[in-house]
Design a protein around this motif. Structure first.
Motif, PDB file in Angstrom:
ATOM      1  N   PHE A  89       0.968  -1.348  -0.062  1.00 45.50           N
ATOM      2  CA  PHE A  89       0.119   0.085   0.055  1.00 45.50           C
ATOM      3  C   PHE A  89       0.839   1.272   0.128  1.00 45.50           C
ATOM      4  CE2 PHE A  89      -2.338  -3.373   1.578  1.00 45.50           C
ATOM      5  CZ  PHE A  89      -3.736  -3.479   1.131  1.00 45.50           C
ATOM      6  N   HIS A  90       1.001   1.800  -1.136  1.00 46.46           N
ATOM      7  CA  HIS A  90       1.960   2.887  -1.297  1.00 46.46           C
ATOM      8  C   HIS A  90       1.427   4.318  -0.800  1.00 46.46           C
ATOM      9  CE1 HIS A  90       4.867   0.734  -3.795  1.00 46.46           C
ATOM     10  NE2 HIS A  90       3.840   0.140  -4.358  1.00 46.46           N
ATOM     11  N   LYS A  91       0.065   4.451  -1.023  1.00 41.26           N
ATOM     12  CA  LYS A  91      -0.438   5.756  -0.633  1.00 41.26           C
ATOM     13  C   LYS A  91      -1.829   5.698  -0.363  1.00 41.26           C
ATOM     14  CE  LYS A  91       2.363   8.518  -3.312  1.00 41.26           C
ATOM     15  NZ  LYS A  91       2.652   9.134  -4.768  1.00 41.26           N
ATOM     16  N   PRO A  92      -2.459   6.345   0.780  1.00 41.99           N
ATOM     17  CA  PRO A  92      -3.708   5.951   1.210  1.00 41.99           C
ATOM     18  C   PRO A  92      -4.596   6.418  -0.017  1.00 41.99           C
ATOM     19  CG  PRO A  92      -2.841   8.214   2.407  1.00 41.99           C
ATOM     20  CD  PRO A  92      -1.811   7.441   1.404  1.00 41.99           C
ATOM     21  N   MET A  93      -5.640   5.711   0.195  1.00 41.03           N
ATOM     22  CA  MET A  93      -7.109   5.989  -0.732  1.00 41.03           C
ATOM     23  C   MET A  93      -8.008   6.898   0.010  1.00 41.03           C
ATOM     24  SD  MET A  93      -9.216   3.218  -2.837  1.00 41.03           S
ATOM     25  CE  MET A  93      -7.633   2.565  -3.463  1.00 41.03           C
ATOM     26  N   LYS A  94      -8.571   7.820  -0.796  1.00 41.68           N
ATOM     27  CA  LYS A  94      -9.516   8.605   0.071  1.00 41.68           C
ATOM     28  C   LYS A  94     -10.968   8.475  -0.425  1.00 41.68           C
ATOM     29  CE  LYS A  94      -6.162  10.877   1.861  1.00 41.68           C
ATOM     30  NZ  LYS A  94      -6.009  11.001   3.410  1.00 41.68           N
ATOM     31  N   VAL A  95     -11.954   8.682   0.362  1.00 44.56           N
ATOM     32  CA  VAL A  95     -13.371   8.586  -0.179  1.00 44.56           C
ATOM     33  C   VAL A  95     -13.397   9.645  -1.307  1.00 44.56           C
ATOM     34  CG1 VAL A  95     -15.709   9.510   0.560  1.00 44.56           C
ATOM     35  CG2 VAL A  95     -14.145   8.194   2.200  1.00 44.56           C
ATOM     36  N   GLY A  96     -14.185   9.207  -2.306  1.00 47.09           N
ATOM     37  CA  GLY A  96     -14.674   9.807  -3.584  1.00 47.09           C
ATOM     38  C   GLY A  96     -13.526   9.655  -4.527  1.00 47.09           C
ATOM     39  N   ASP A  97     -12.340   9.167  -4.220  1.00 48.78           N
ATOM     40  CA  ASP A  97     -11.171   8.664  -5.293  1.00 48.78           C
ATOM     41  C   ASP A  97     -11.830   7.766  -6.452  1.00 48.78           C
ATOM     42  OD1 ASP A  97      -9.216   9.963  -3.994  1.00 48.78           O
ATOM     43  OD2 ASP A  97      -8.110   8.354  -3.343  1.00 48.78           O
ATOM     44  N   ILE A  98     -11.616   8.004  -7.728  1.00 43.21           N
ATOM     45  CA  ILE A  98     -11.976   6.986  -8.557  1.00 43.21           C
ATOM     46  C   ILE A  98     -10.662   6.333  -9.060  1.00 43.21           C
ATOM     47  CG2 ILE A  98     -12.529   7.162 -11.216  1.00 43.21           C
ATOM     48  CD1 ILE A  98     -13.914  10.061 -10.878  1.00 43.21           C
ATOM     49  N   ILE A  99     -10.735   4.925  -8.665  1.00 40.35           N
ATOM     50  CA  ILE A  99      -9.663   4.143  -8.828  1.00 40.35           C
ATOM     51  C   ILE A  99     -10.129   3.108 -10.092  1.00 40.35           C
ATOM     52  CG2 ILE A  99      -8.921   4.293  -6.529  1.00 40.35           C
ATOM     53  CD1 ILE A  99     -10.163   1.212  -6.546  1.00 40.35           C
ATOM     54  N   GLY A 100      -8.897   2.792 -10.779  1.00 38.03           N
ATOM     55  CA  GLY A 100      -8.711   1.972 -11.707  1.00 38.03           C
ATOM     56  C   GLY A 100      -7.743   0.644 -11.488  1.00 38.03           C
ATOM     57  N   CYS A 101      -8.142  -0.576 -11.626  1.00 36.87           N
ATOM     58  CA  CYS A 101      -7.458  -1.564 -11.301  1.00 36.87           C
ATOM     59  C   CYS A 101      -6.916  -2.210 -12.695  1.00 36.87           C
ATOM     60  CB  CYS A 101      -8.196  -2.920 -10.669  1.00 36.87           C
ATOM     61  SG  CYS A 101      -8.728  -2.326  -9.139  1.00 36.87           S
ATOM     62  N   TYR A 102      -5.516  -2.345 -12.864  1.00 33.85           N
ATOM     63  CA  TYR A 102      -4.776  -2.681 -14.132  1.00 33.85           C
ATOM     64  C   TYR A 102      -4.374  -4.140 -13.979  1.00 33.85           C
ATOM     65  CZ  TYR A 102      -5.587   2.132 -15.664  1.00 33.85           C
ATOM     66  OH  TYR A 102      -6.033   3.159 -16.107  1.00 33.85           O
ATOM     67  N   THR A 103      -4.299  -4.934 -14.690  1.00 39.08           N
ATOM     68  CA  THR A 103      -3.926  -6.281 -14.310  1.00 39.08           C
ATOM     69  C   THR A 103      -3.150  -6.766 -15.666  1.00 39.08           C
ATOM     70  OG1 THR A 103      -5.764  -7.190 -15.556  1.00 39.08           O
ATOM     71  CG2 THR A 103      -6.088  -7.000 -13.531  1.00 39.08           C
ATOM     72  N   ARG A 104      -2.109  -7.739 -15.281  1.00 39.26           N
ATOM     73  CA  ARG A 104      -1.152  -8.073 -16.242  1.00 39.26           C
ATOM     74  C   ARG A 104      -0.872  -9.544 -15.760  1.00 39.26           C
ATOM     75  NH1 ARG A 104       4.762  -6.012 -17.044  1.00 39.26           N
ATOM     76  NH2 ARG A 104       4.748  -5.796 -14.853  1.00 39.26           N
ATOM     77  N   ILE A 105      -0.947 -10.538 -16.687  1.00 39.80           N
ATOM     78  CA  ILE A 105      -0.544 -11.868 -16.674  1.00 39.80           C
ATOM     79  C   ILE A 105       1.129 -12.036 -16.615  1.00 39.80           C
ATOM     80  CG2 ILE A 105      -0.700 -14.311 -17.399  1.00 39.80           C
ATOM     81  CD1 ILE A 105      -3.314 -13.718 -18.213  1.00 39.80           C
ATOM     82  N   LEU A 106       1.781 -12.301 -15.617  1.00 41.48           N
ATOM     83  CA  LEU A 106       3.167 -12.149 -15.344  1.00 41.48           C
ATOM     84  C   LEU A 106       3.493 -13.844 -16.037  1.00 41.48           C
ATOM     85  CD1 LEU A 106       4.136 -10.508 -12.145  1.00 41.48           C
ATOM     86  CD2 LEU A 106       3.867  -9.517 -14.625  1.00 41.48           C
ATOM     87  N   HIS A 107       2.717 -14.722 -15.394  1.00 40.90           N
ATOM     88  CA  HIS A 107       3.072 -16.188 -15.711  1.00 40.90           C
ATOM     89  C   HIS A 107       1.745 -16.978 -15.724  1.00 40.90           C
ATOM     90  CE1 HIS A 107       5.220 -19.984 -15.772  1.00 40.90           C
ATOM     91  NE2 HIS A 107       4.420 -20.058 -14.677  1.00 40.90           N
ATOM     92  N   ALA A 108       1.798 -17.786 -16.705  1.00 43.34           N
ATOM     93  CA  ALA A 108       0.768 -18.727 -17.070  1.00 43.34           C
ATOM     94  C   ALA A 108       1.195 -20.317 -16.939  1.00 43.34           C
ATOM     95  CB  ALA A 108       0.033 -18.337 -18.349  1.00 43.34           C
ATOM     96  N   GLY A 109       0.959 -21.028 -15.872  1.00 42.77           N
ATOM     97  CA  GLY A 109       1.350 -22.470 -15.572  1.00 42.77           C
ATOM     98  C   GLY A 109       0.468 -23.400 -16.175  1.00 42.77           C
ATOM     99  N   ARG A 110       0.233 -24.618 -15.800  1.00 47.99           N
ATOM    100  CA  ARG A 110      -0.426 -25.581 -16.291  1.00 47.99           C
ATOM    101  C   ARG A 110      -1.899 -25.170 -16.082  1.00 47.99           C
ATOM    102  NH1 ARG A 110      -2.738 -30.625 -16.734  1.00 47.99           N
ATOM    103  NH2 ARG A 110      -3.329 -30.879 -14.314  1.00 47.99           N
ATOM    104  N   THR A 111      -2.176 -24.807 -14.774  1.00 47.52           N
ATOM    105  CA  THR A 111      -3.485 -24.740 -14.202  1.00 47.52           C
ATOM    106  C   THR A 111      -3.526 -23.210 -13.714  1.00 47.52           C
ATOM    107  OG1 THR A 111      -3.189 -25.586 -12.218  1.00 47.52           O
ATOM    108  CG2 THR A 111      -4.115 -27.182 -13.747  1.00 47.52           C
ATOM    109  N   SER A 112      -2.415 -22.599 -13.412  1.00 43.35           N
ATOM    110  CA  SER A 112      -2.578 -21.373 -12.851  1.00 43.35           C
ATOM    111  C   SER A 112      -2.152 -20.312 -13.453  1.00 43.35           C
ATOM    112  CB  SER A 112      -1.659 -21.488 -11.445  1.00 43.35           C
ATOM    113  OG  SER A 112      -0.538 -21.554 -11.830  1.00 43.35           O
ATOM    114  N   LEU A 113      -2.685 -18.883 -12.939  1.00 45.48           N
ATOM    115  CA  LEU A 113      -2.206 -17.726 -13.634  1.00 45.48           C
ATOM    116  C   LEU A 113      -1.733 -16.798 -12.443  1.00 45.48           C
ATOM    117  CD1 LEU A 113      -5.234 -17.221 -15.949  1.00 45.48           C
ATOM    118  CD2 LEU A 113      -2.830 -17.424 -16.829  1.00 45.48           C
ATOM    119  N   ARG A 114      -0.521 -16.034 -12.676  1.00 42.36           N
ATOM    120  CA  ARG A 114       0.141 -15.244 -11.815  1.00 42.36           C
ATOM    121  C   ARG A 114      -0.420 -14.012 -12.522  1.00 42.36           C
ATOM    122  NH1 ARG A 114       3.081 -14.971  -6.998  1.00 42.36           N
ATOM    123  NH2 ARG A 114       4.758 -13.837  -6.838  1.00 42.36           N
ATOM    124  N   ILE A 115      -1.069 -13.096 -11.548  1.00 42.74           N
ATOM    125  CA  ILE A 115      -1.344 -11.829 -12.236  1.00 42.74           C
ATOM    126  C   ILE A 115      -0.958 -10.655 -11.247  1.00 42.74           C
ATOM    127  CG2 ILE A 115      -3.472 -10.378 -12.895  1.00 42.74           C
ATOM    128  CD1 ILE A 115      -4.966 -12.940 -13.463  1.00 42.74           C
TER     129      ILE A 115
END
Ligand SMILES: CC(C)(COP(=O)(O)OP(=O)(O)OC[C@H]1O[C@@H](n2cnc3c(N)ncnc32)[C@H](O)[C@@H]1OP(=O)(O)O)[C@@H](O)C(=O)NCCC(=O)NCCS
Length: 130
Positions: free
Chosen positions: A64-90
């Motif tokens: 947690f780098h910085k606090p989030m405040k009430v009213g903040d508009i946030i975006g969650c960005y995802t990136r697959i770092l590794h795909a295994g046989r059955t698993s995904l590290r994101i």
């Protein structure tokens, strides 16, 4: 430890607004709510790649780098770092967006591992990439 970049890494998988009901006793946003949004966004990403049902099996590297405040508009960005046989590290990064100032600031990051599961909740191999 996650390296703070100047721009979001990955694909925008979820966008939402932090509401008063999501705050902790200090008036900042409760970390558990943030992790929940990150889990949802990683789930969206994992579900697409696994083309079906997935389950979270591990969460690590949360920072947690910085606090989030009430009213903040946030975006969650995802990136697959590794795909295994059955698993995904994101990797998930959470960025605050100031749409009027055209500014973004990274607040939180973490690594989520999902497993592709079948209708009975048992692991299944990831499908080949389309
Ligand atoms: C997900 C689940 C079906 C996996 O079943 P399993 O037979 O125990 O699976 P395995 O131990 O063989 O692991 C499956 C994959 O996950 C990975 N994995 C398992 N535990 C992990 C961990 N702690 N960290 C990172 N990866 C992990 C394994 O490396 C393997 O990856 P691969 O197939 O790509 O090589 C089972 O653990 C489960 O149902 N867990 C609960 C999930 C859940 O309810 N999530 C929501 C929490 S509220």
């Amino acid at each position: 430890m996650h390296v703070v970049s100047t721009r979001p890494q990955g694909e925008l998988s979820l966008q939402t607004i932090a509401m008063p009901g999501d705050a902790n006793a200090n008036g900042d946003i409760f970390g558990g709510w943030v992790v929940s949004q990150m889990d949802l966004s990683a789930g969206v990403c994992a579900r697409k790649r696994a083309r079906g049902r997935v389950a979270t099996v591990a969460i690590d590297g949360m920072v947690f780098h910085k606090p989030m405040k009430v009213g903040d508009i946030i975006g969650c960005y995802t990136r697959i770092l590794h795909a295994g046989r059955t698993s995904l590290r994101i990797e998930v990064e959470v960025w605050r967006t100031d749409e009027f100032a055209n500014e973004q600031e990274m607040l939180t990051a973490g690594l989520f591992t999902f497993v592709a599961i079948d209708d009975h909740g048992k692991k299944r191999p990831l499908p080949a990439l389309a």
